[in-house]
Design a protein around this motif. Structure first.
Motif, mmCIF file in Angstrom:
data_model
loop_
_atom_site.group_PDB
_atom_site.id
_atom_site.type_symbol
_atom_site.label_atom_id
_atom_site.label_comp_id
_atom_site.label_asym_id
_atom_site.label_seq_id
_atom_site.Cartn_x
_atom_site.Cartn_y
_atom_site.Cartn_z
ATOM 1 N N PHE A 34 0.810 -1.227 0.000
ATOM 2 C CA PHE A 34 0.000 0.000 0.000
ATOM 3 C C PHE A 34 0.838 1.269 0.000
ATOM 4 O O PHE A 34 0.519 2.222 -0.670
ATOM 5 C CB PHE A 34 -1.035 0.001 1.134
ATOM 6 C CG PHE A 34 -0.535 -0.424 2.484
ATOM 7 C CD1 PHE A 34 0.128 0.474 3.297
ATOM 8 C CD2 PHE A 34 -0.750 -1.711 2.939
ATOM 9 C CE1 PHE A 34 0.566 0.086 4.556
ATOM 10 C CE2 PHE A 34 -0.322 -2.107 4.199
ATOM 11 C CZ PHE A 34 0.345 -1.213 5.012
ATOM 12 N N LEU B 152 -8.431 10.837 -2.745
ATOM 13 C CA LEU B 152 -8.402 9.470 -2.204
ATOM 14 C C LEU B 152 -7.427 9.254 -1.057
ATOM 15 O O LEU B 152 -7.298 8.140 -0.547
ATOM 16 C CB LEU B 152 -8.080 8.482 -3.340
ATOM 17 C CG LEU B 152 -9.125 8.412 -4.471
ATOM 18 C CD1 LEU B 152 -8.583 7.599 -5.645
ATOM 19 C CD2 LEU B 152 -10.432 7.802 -3.973
ATOM 20 N N LYS C 173 -1.567 3.625 -2.431
ATOM 21 C CA LYS C 173 -2.852 3.516 -1.721
ATOM 22 C C LYS C 173 -3.735 4.731 -1.996
ATOM 23 O O LYS C 173 -4.962 4.608 -1.965
ATOM 24 C CB LYS C 173 -2.621 3.343 -0.221
ATOM 25 C CG LYS C 173 -2.150 4.610 0.513
ATOM 26 C CD LYS C 173 -1.945 4.362 2.001
ATOM 27 C CE LYS C 173 -1.368 5.573 2.710
ATOM 28 N NZ LYS C 173 -2.224 6.773 2.736
ATOM 29 N N ASP C 174 -3.103 5.884 -2.269
ATOM 30 C CA ASP C 174 -3.880 7.106 -2.479
ATOM 31 C C ASP C 174 -4.262 7.317 -3.948
ATOM 32 O O ASP C 174 -4.763 8.371 -4.324
ATOM 33 C CB ASP C 174 -3.088 8.319 -1.964
ATOM 34 C CG ASP C 174 -2.803 8.210 -0.478
ATOM 35 O OD1 ASP C 174 -3.611 7.586 0.239
ATOM 36 O OD2 ASP C 174 -1.758 8.719 -0.034
ATOM 37 N N GLN D 162 -6.053 4.728 -5.466
ATOM 38 C CA GLN D 162 -6.974 3.619 -5.698
ATOM 39 C C GLN D 162 -8.017 3.526 -4.587
ATOM 40 O O GLN D 162 -7.920 4.225 -3.578
ATOM 41 C CB GLN D 162 -6.186 2.311 -5.783
ATOM 42 C CG GLN D 162 -5.480 1.968 -4.473
ATOM 43 C CD GLN D 162 -4.798 0.600 -4.487
ATOM 44 O OE1 GLN D 162 -4.534 0.039 -5.536
ATOM 45 N NE2 GLN D 162 -4.535 0.060 -3.313
ATOM 46 N N ILE D 163 -8.996 2.640 -4.768
ATOM 47 C CA ILE D 163 -10.059 2.437 -3.782
ATOM 48 C C ILE D 163 -9.555 1.671 -2.549
ATOM 49 O O ILE D 163 -9.708 2.144 -1.429
ATOM 50 C CB ILE D 163 -11.253 1.673 -4.416
ATOM 51 C CG1 ILE D 163 -11.777 2.389 -5.672
ATOM 52 C CG2 ILE D 163 -12.368 1.446 -3.400
ATOM 53 C CD1 ILE D 163 -12.431 3.709 -5.436
ATOM 54 N N PRO D 164 -8.990 0.470 -2.734
ATOM 55 C CA PRO D 164 -8.570 -0.290 -1.546
ATOM 56 C C PRO D 164 -7.310 0.296 -0.912
ATOM 57 O O PRO D 164 -6.665 1.177 -1.496
ATOM 58 C CB PRO D 164 -8.273 -1.685 -2.090
ATOM 59 C CG PRO D 164 -8.329 -1.611 -3.574
ATOM 60 C CD PRO D 164 -8.716 -0.250 -3.981
ATOM 61 N N LEU D 165 -6.981 -0.205 0.270
ATOM 62 C CA LEU D 165 -5.703 0.145 0.878
ATOM 63 C C LEU D 165 -4.642 -0.842 0.373
ATOM 64 O O LEU D 165 -3.674 -0.461 -0.269
ATOM 65 C CB LEU D 165 -5.820 0.077 2.407
ATOM 66 C CG LEU D 165 -4.525 0.257 3.195
ATOM 67 C CD1 LEU D 165 -3.889 1.601 2.934
ATOM 68 C CD2 LEU D 165 -4.780 0.079 4.696
ATOM 69 N N GLY D 166 -4.862 -2.115 0.628
ATOM 70 C CA GLY D 166 -3.876 -3.128 0.259
ATOM 71 C C GLY D 166 -3.770 -3.313 -1.248
ATOM 72 O O GLY D 166 -4.694 -2.996 -1.995
ATOM 73 N N ARG D 167 -2.622 -3.803 -1.676
ATOM 74 C CA ARG D 167 -2.446 -4.103 -3.102
ATOM 75 C C ARG D 167 -1.384 -5.183 -3.278
ATOM 76 O O ARG D 167 -0.405 -5.232 -2.566
ATOM 77 C CB ARG D 167 -2.110 -2.856 -3.919
ATOM 78 C CG ARG D 167 -0.948 -2.062 -3.439
ATOM 79 C CD ARG D 167 -0.984 -0.579 -3.896
ATOM 80 N NE ARG D 167 -1.570 -0.335 -5.166
ATOM 81 C CZ ARG D 167 -0.890 -0.296 -6.325
ATOM 82 N NH1 ARG D 167 0.411 -0.507 -6.341
ATOM 83 N NH2 ARG D 167 -1.501 -0.053 -7.472
#
Lengths: 498, 498
Positions: free
Chosen positions: A121, A339, A360-361, A363-368
């Motif tokens: 993230f 975001l 992380k900023d 996209q929608i989710p935190l994790g990736r």
């Protein structure tokens, strides 16, 4: 999995050691063989699964086992219970929707990503994940000859999203908040979104999620006169009308390769209108973007320099296993302003000092996941030139099919083929009844798909039911396309009036 | 990758065959060995990557290669260029944030999912993907003893999201649209969201995305008097005040195991308030939900029967490789009413006749991987009883660490440990200067993490900087925790005033 998975050191029989390197090696090899065998025999399965709704509920237990079962038991169940319920997207006879390319390189990348098991993230949570993503997105931007503003060296840059739906959603949120910051957040009900009626449903969904009022979504009619491309005059008229009504045009989605028929909107002309009205211009090239790495197809994204964001799905036609949707923006700060969150538990020196990108900023989710690995492997193990030829080969196969269709008096090609999708239908019979013709084409669809020999899908264009044959599965060769056409002709002949 | 990857049949040297089963076998085996060797040597790497921002840009080329490179070249680069930039989440000495469990079973599931390469947006695109997901989510709901309303047999059911952020976002959108359907969409500015100030930033992000006005986000103070749980009275007061002001309370997020300190909100009492005010009650048990499969920890989700939705991340502490976030709802139609789209090109008999679930309408993206496979493999290869003991073992290790910390006069435990997270800090020295104390704890954090021997993270509780040691990596054993505590003590001793 009893053996090797228990902690022997402390004698406790009940403590699992779930990541034993030698067990991973042993079972991993077994799974590789299982998957390799699957590809070896992939043509033996019905392409479209033929099971009935609820089939699996009837053959699996109602609750999880209390105690470990063996890998053999599970793989047996995969064979006998799961595979019958699989629609084989990687089959050479899969021609539905758009392809979702797997490849050896993409598969290796997925394995490595799952193996490293990082969650990227913020930069600090695995610097390589963030940096490799920036680098490979720059590589592909260059292959596509995107304007420099989309590269990571300035305030632009690329990012991997899970899907084109997420891509259009995040830029819509960015655009929405940018406008609302200047006109006040109570003006949400005045914001207007524009696109042709050929645009993917992902746009409608993005509008639903970001709270754009449904009556402010301008779905502009496109028809066969432009091969289903959006006419700039229509856009200009709609924008002018909305401005007069006191509304705020803020977002335009242009298409390069629509889902129904690969229509290509005139980006330059549309972008000019967007620009002069301070709208965000997003270009959805989810499918056809891949083709634009070939110089002879680059023309289809001419005008992209007027766009604020550009999307291409590497998981469609670029040999990178799903999911891997590439989004480039000219202004990363529009994304991060909308975001970003900055909780104490994620603070770290590199982020606080603004030395790094924290995806992380974006996209929608935190994790990736570490998705850039598979893209990097595809680029390195195949190389740009080979990838171009891969695309060209599919387009050639589609051209051949288009010719076969047009030579058969019972069929017609609907809209000229541009990339590797052929849109066609059985022609109406003497009575020229369009309703009857639609019904017959749906019957043909059902007949060919339930044969299990191939899988094609359909759409509607100007009220006509149209069959779609999208060539682009990694294993598809000339012989598969020829055989597919034969099956379609055979099934059609049974439906023709005697 | 020149060999085997070219189409030899038609003599064209330039056509790639990117999914050759024998090449997949050969390279797949090689990758399995690479990953198994990685786990064998995982303790030899610095846990937190020690590279500087931009390190990879300096050592990778500026553009993609034109021609294929070999697997050897790529794996060499992974070793020498990528791994130094990896933070090793699977290391037994990773104690930061929350764990992100990988396991042999989870890894096999990821491999198989990548191998089959399906895209399961609608039931028809691979019935097994949808049905297996429904089944395993029911299995886990039963392990958690969730109320029947969350099971798939009625109008409820479970779904795999990519992350807890997506889970809270989709239910917020569902709740938002449900309210707006009755009060009119122009009332968006009146909707109010409630949570404690310990709630994950994912909630704030969901508010940003769904357009909830920032001044309508009630972030209610929680403090040490309740071990950072939300006090129901505080919620009731806030709701009453908002109702009086003509606002519309619509969403409450409760926590079971907050990110900072594993605080557990009193679900039953909160749910009662939510219910009597017709608010959607979402329970975020992303981390601690896993523990609640053990009867002795089930009490922490008592009151979940009052919730509308419940979330637990199987990718955190449940041995299922990231990403696999489990969301259960009581009313699937609230989700699908908000998130459905129905374009012609996706229409099919099973969906049109309402015989099946189409998970595309339960989530943000359209496409989805076959993620239930890995969860199914974890459940079958380990079994419920072994999973419980896996959790218990980590909690026991955390208990031991808590005791070690409390025995050292230079340290104090901050908030009693509930699950497997220990929150502690170096105590203030004689002058009782809290600022100085915070600074010293951040210095300690920096010192232990830059040693490469372990990775812990931090948070702030009531203004105090707190160090977090989250035990839960699959390889962590007693010896790793003991050694970690020794390193922390050593580094601390250097920071203490002489």
């Amino acid at each position: 999995m009893e053996n090797g998975s228990r902690n022997r050191e402390n004698g406790s029989r009940n403590v699992l050691k779930p990541m034993d390197s030698e067990q991973l090696r042993e079972y991993g090899h077994r799974m590789v063989d299982f998957i390799a065998d699957y590809y070896k025999t992939i043509e033996s399965f019905p392409v479209l699964s033929q099971v009935q709704p609820g089939y699996l509920h009837n053959i699996l237990p109602d609750s999880a086992p209390d105690h470990p079962e063996t890998v053999e038991q599970v793989l047996d169940d995969v064979k006998t219970k799961i595979l019958p319920g699989v629609t084989h997207w990687q089959s050479p006879n899969f021609f539905a929707y758009y392809p979702s390319n797997s490849s050896v390189a993409g598969f290796l990348g997925e394995m490595l990503s799952a193996g490293l098991g990082i969650v990227g993230f913020s930069w600090v949570t695995s610097p390589a994940a963030t940096e490799l993503e920036m680098i490979v997105l720059d590589w592909i931007a260059k292959m596509l000859n995107l304007p420099d503003q989309f590269l990571s060296k300035g305030k632009g840059g690329g990012v991997i999203q899970g899907s084109a739906s997420e891509a259009v959603l995040v830029v819509m949120i960015a655009a929405r908040d940018k406008v609302l910051r200047s006109v006040g957040k109570n003006a949400l009900g005045k914001l207007v979104v524009y696109s042709s009626d050929q645009t993917h449903s992902a746009l409608q969904k993005a509008c639903q999620i970001s709270g754009i009022h449904p009556e402010n979504c301008r779905v502009l009619k496109a028809d066969s006169s432009t091969n289903y491309a959006l006419r700039p005059e229509l856009l200009q008229e709609a924008v002018s009308r909305d401005l007069e009504a006191g509304l705020i045009p803020f977002f335009l989605c242009g298409n390069v390769g629509t889902t129904s028929s690969t229509a290509v909107d005139p980006l330059g002309a549309l972008g000019k209108i967007a620009k002069s009205n301070e709208m965000w211009f997003h270009v959805d090239a989810a499918y056809a973007g891949s083709a634009c790495i070939c110089p002879e197809y680059r023309q289809y994204i001419d005008g992209v320099e007027t766009a604020d964001s550009f999307n291409m799905n590497a998981h469609k036609w670029f040999l990178t296993n799903f999911d891997c949707s590439l989004l480039w923006v000219k202004d990363q700060y529009a994304l991060t302003e909308a975001l970003s969150t900055n909780p104490e538990f994620l603070k770290n020196k590199a982020s606080q000092e603004n030395l790094v990108v924290d995806y992380k900023d974006w996209q929608i989710p935190l994790g990736r996941r570490f998705r850039s690995l598979k893209l990097w492997m595809v680029l390195r193990l195949y190389g740009a030139e080979t990838l171009k030829n891969y695309i060209r080969n599919h387009i050639k196969l589609a051209k051949d099919l288009e010719q076969l269709v047009s030579q058969d008096p019972n069929f017609e090609v609907i809209t000229p083929r541009i990339f590797a999708l052929v849109c066609f239908r059985m022609v109406p019979t003497d009575d020229n009844d369009e309703k009857k013709c639609n019904r017959r084409n749906l019957e043909l669809l059902e007949a060919v798909n339930s044969s299990g020999k191939l899988f094609i899908s359909h759409t509607a264009l100007s009220g006509k039911i149209v069959l779609r044959c999208a060539i682009g599965a990694p294993l598809t060769e000339e012989k598969h396309v020829k055989e597919t056409w034969k099956v379609i002709q055979e099934k059609a002949s049974c439906l023709l009036p005697k």
